[in-house]
Scaffold this motif. Sequence first.
Motif, mmCIF file in Angstrom:
data_model
loop_
_atom_site.group_PDB
_atom_site.id
_atom_site.type_symbol
_atom_site.label_atom_id
_atom_site.label_comp_id
_atom_site.label_asym_id
_atom_site.label_seq_id
_atom_site.Cartn_x
_atom_site.Cartn_y
_atom_site.Cartn_z
ATOM 1 N N VAL A 24 0.874 -1.176 0.000
ATOM 2 C CA VAL A 24 0.000 0.000 0.000
ATOM 3 C C VAL A 24 0.911 1.226 0.000
ATOM 4 N N MET A 25 0.631 2.161 -0.887
ATOM 5 C CA MET A 25 1.552 3.286 -0.983
ATOM 6 C C MET A 25 0.823 4.609 -1.227
ATOM 7 N N GLY A 26 1.490 5.675 -0.793
ATOM 8 C CA GLY A 26 1.016 7.030 -1.028
ATOM 9 C C GLY A 26 2.227 7.944 -1.117
ATOM 10 N N HIS A 27 2.113 9.020 -1.871
ATOM 11 C CA HIS A 27 3.267 9.908 -2.006
ATOM 12 C C HIS A 27 3.123 11.124 -1.096
ATOM 13 N N THR A 28 4.239 11.534 -0.536
ATOM 14 C CA THR A 28 4.254 12.569 0.493
ATOM 15 C C THR A 28 4.498 13.964 -0.060
ATOM 16 N N ASP A 29 4.885 14.076 -1.332
ATOM 17 C CA ASP A 29 5.083 15.398 -1.926
ATOM 18 C C ASP A 29 3.778 15.911 -2.518
ATOM 19 N N VAL A 30 3.722 17.226 -2.724
ATOM 20 C CA VAL A 30 2.561 17.865 -3.347
ATOM 21 C C VAL A 30 3.063 18.854 -4.393
ATOM 22 N N VAL A 31 2.163 19.261 -5.296
ATOM 23 C CA VAL A 31 2.553 20.261 -6.290
ATOM 24 C C VAL A 31 2.673 21.630 -5.627
ATOM 25 N N THR A 32 3.361 22.532 -6.302
ATOM 26 C CA THR A 32 3.591 23.870 -5.757
ATOM 27 C C THR A 32 2.293 24.682 -5.728
ATOM 28 N N VAL A 33 2.328 25.766 -4.966
ATOM 29 C CA VAL A 33 1.146 26.617 -4.809
ATOM 30 C C VAL A 33 1.507 28.077 -5.056
ATOM 31 N N ASP A 34 0.493 28.853 -5.443
ATOM 32 C CA ASP A 34 0.557 30.315 -5.415
ATOM 33 C C ASP A 34 -0.351 30.729 -4.274
ATOM 34 N N GLN A 83 -6.344 16.071 -1.612
ATOM 35 C CA GLN A 83 -6.736 15.021 -2.553
ATOM 36 C C GLN A 83 -5.520 14.275 -3.085
ATOM 37 N N ASP A 84 -4.443 14.976 -3.315
ATOM 38 C CA ASP A 84 -3.291 14.402 -4.008
ATOM 39 C C ASP A 84 -2.026 14.641 -3.189
ATOM 40 N N ASP A 85 -1.591 13.724 -2.317
ATOM 41 C CA ASP A 85 -2.101 12.374 -2.148
ATOM 42 C C ASP A 85 -2.011 11.999 -0.672
ATOM 43 N N LYS A 86 -2.159 12.984 0.201
ATOM 44 C CA LYS A 86 -1.980 12.703 1.622
ATOM 45 C C LYS A 86 -3.096 11.854 2.232
ATOM 46 N N PRO A 87 -4.303 11.769 1.617
ATOM 47 C CA PRO A 87 -5.254 10.767 2.115
ATOM 48 C C PRO A 87 -4.701 9.350 2.030
ATOM 49 N N SER A 88 -4.002 9.014 0.940
ATOM 50 C CA SER A 88 -3.430 7.677 0.802
ATOM 51 C C SER A 88 -2.341 7.424 1.843
ATOM 52 N N VAL A 89 -1.560 8.462 2.148
ATOM 53 C CA VAL A 89 -0.505 8.321 3.146
ATOM 54 C C VAL A 89 -1.114 7.984 4.511
ATOM 55 N N VAL A 90 -2.142 8.735 4.903
ATOM 56 C CA VAL A 90 -2.741 8.512 6.224
ATOM 57 C C VAL A 90 -3.542 7.210 6.241
ATOM 58 N N ALA A 91 -4.199 6.870 5.134
ATOM 59 C CA ALA A 91 -4.928 5.601 5.078
ATOM 60 C C ALA A 91 -3.968 4.423 5.245
ATOM 61 N N GLY A 92 -2.800 4.495 4.609
ATOM 62 C CA GLY A 92 -1.803 3.443 4.790
ATOM 63 C C GLY A 92 -1.301 3.380 6.216
ATOM 64 N N LEU A 93 -1.033 4.545 6.784
ATOM 65 C CA LEU A 93 -0.589 4.610 8.178
ATOM 66 C C LEU A 93 -1.621 3.990 9.111
ATOM 67 N N MET A 94 -2.878 4.411 8.993
ATOM 68 C CA MET A 94 -3.924 3.921 9.886
ATOM 69 C C MET A 94 -4.177 2.427 9.693
ATOM 70 N N THR A 95 -4.038 1.950 8.472
ATOM 71 C CA THR A 95 -4.268 0.528 8.211
ATOM 72 C C THR A 95 -3.256 -0.336 8.953
ATOM 73 N N VAL A 96 -1.959 0.008 8.856
ATOM 74 C CA VAL A 96 -0.964 -0.817 9.550
ATOM 75 C C VAL A 96 -1.065 -0.643 11.062
ATOM 76 N N ASP A 99 2.598 -10.514 4.191
ATOM 77 C CA ASP A 99 3.149 -9.267 4.698
ATOM 78 C C ASP A 99 2.323 -8.105 4.164
ATOM 79 N N VAL A 100 2.124 -7.085 4.993
ATOM 80 C CA VAL A 100 1.537 -5.827 4.549
ATOM 81 C C VAL A 100 2.648 -4.787 4.578
ATOM 82 N N VAL A 101 2.950 -4.203 3.434
ATOM 83 C CA VAL A 101 4.052 -3.253 3.281
ATOM 84 C C VAL A 101 3.471 -1.881 2.978
ATOM 85 N N PHE A 102 3.790 -0.910 3.814
ATOM 86 C CA PHE A 102 3.342 0.471 3.633
ATOM 87 C C PHE A 102 4.520 1.291 3.135
ATOM 88 N N LEU A 103 4.374 1.892 1.951
ATOM 89 C CA LEU A 103 5.416 2.729 1.361
ATOM 90 C C LEU A 103 4.937 4.168 1.285
#
Length: 478
Positions: free
Chosen positions: A107-117, A141-154, A167-171
């Motif tokens: 299960v994976m999610g990315h921790t970076d986000v696009v830039t903002v003005d 939306q992109d993509d910290k819900p996936s990060v926290v969902a992976g965290l909470m799942t494990v 094995d459940v692997v959280f990336l």
Amino acid sequence: MTKSRRLAIAVTAMLLLGVDLKVDAYRSAYPKVGAYESPDEEALRHFLAILRLDTQNPPGNEVLVVEYLKGVLEEAGIETRVFALDPKRPNLVARLRGSGTKRPLLVMGHTDVVTVDATKWKHPPFSATREGGYIYARGTQDDKPSVVAGLMTVLQLKRSGVRLDRDVVFLAEASEEGNRPFGINHMVADHWADIDAEYCLAEGGGVERTAGQVRFAAVATTEKIAHTISLVARGTAGHGSVPLQSNAIVHLSQAIARIAAWRTPMRLNDTTRAYFTGLARLSSPEEAEPYRALVEGRDLERVQDHLAANEPSLSSQIRTSISPNIIKGGYLRNVIPSEAEATLDIRALPDEDFPAFLERLRAIVDDPAIAVTRVESYPTRPGSAPSRLDTEAFKAIEAAHKKVYGVPTLPSMLTGGTDMAQVRARGVQCYGIGPVADTEDATLGFGAHSDQERILEEGFLKFVRVHFEIVRDLAAAR
């Protein structure tokens, strides 16, 4: 330091973060009594904290989120490892070990986000402001819900003590935005054994809600492949008072017009055929008619005209698309430039023979004054066959959405790109899931990458539950 002093500091920190502590504030503020905190409260606490960490890419600074996650996971006694090409841009891998009777689940999610003005935002983009049932922040939306969902799942699997067959692997990965080398490309190339799996869950899907009514869950089983093409027109420079037939801007404009008029070949694959079939079944007779005609191969010119005019996102799913997005040319009003350039964003179908497509594009341009080349500085994700729809993973995804939302699940093809592409290309069956989103939000400026990116708070919490249901179903011992 006394226990009461630690509690006071923890509560103060939470208040400074702006988290609504509601009743029994100490339960969510003091780690040692965290067992009294509900999963929803804990998920929201982690989500707000991570949203407030500025991980705009560039420069990234994903280390901020990795350090936060590492602290939470290690406190729970979960095995973690950190892999980094750049210490400021690390990837975190957490693993819950199973019996090994089945291959791992990633299960994976990315921790970076696009830039903002920031000047264009109503709420500061890293404030995680809660208003009207929504949370506003870059990355909601992109993509910290996936990060926290992976965290909470494990975390929940660990605390429940459930026995696992796999094995459940959280990336938690860096640098997804822009497909740079620090994240999934580094993990696949140099640390594949640490994330190798039978199935993968990641971003890319979502639950569609229209006019407040939830309709279906879309699960991404394949995606288009991005290519960047440069058109460079060259001519003779001169004085603007004497027009020239070799004017580079004129040649470039004519080429763009020919490309825009080109309707690239239409075709369906297993995913898009199943998607349009399901969409027809869920739509009113009038709305369903073009979808059925598309699947049945009837009146295709009329149907393509309808989709292009009324549903461009669906139109993009049935062909390799071309969008001219950047034009450069000229520097003075009275000078004919010797060169003009356009940049095309091409999103190819997964099975597109791109060298042949590029030759066809050159034939459409049909101008010796214009060079048509692929821009190598824009990295391309690999293509692969769509993930299968007959797996236990897809069945678990269907069951979870039915349980939480009461809606059917449709496979879908992403017109954008995700880091599932690199994992899918290694033979892993990958499925993109996501929280509920209002179809109206994107046109109103509330979607991913927008200046008012937001998520329904309830939708985020339900997504965390769906994520856990899927993983437990696939990994728990029978």
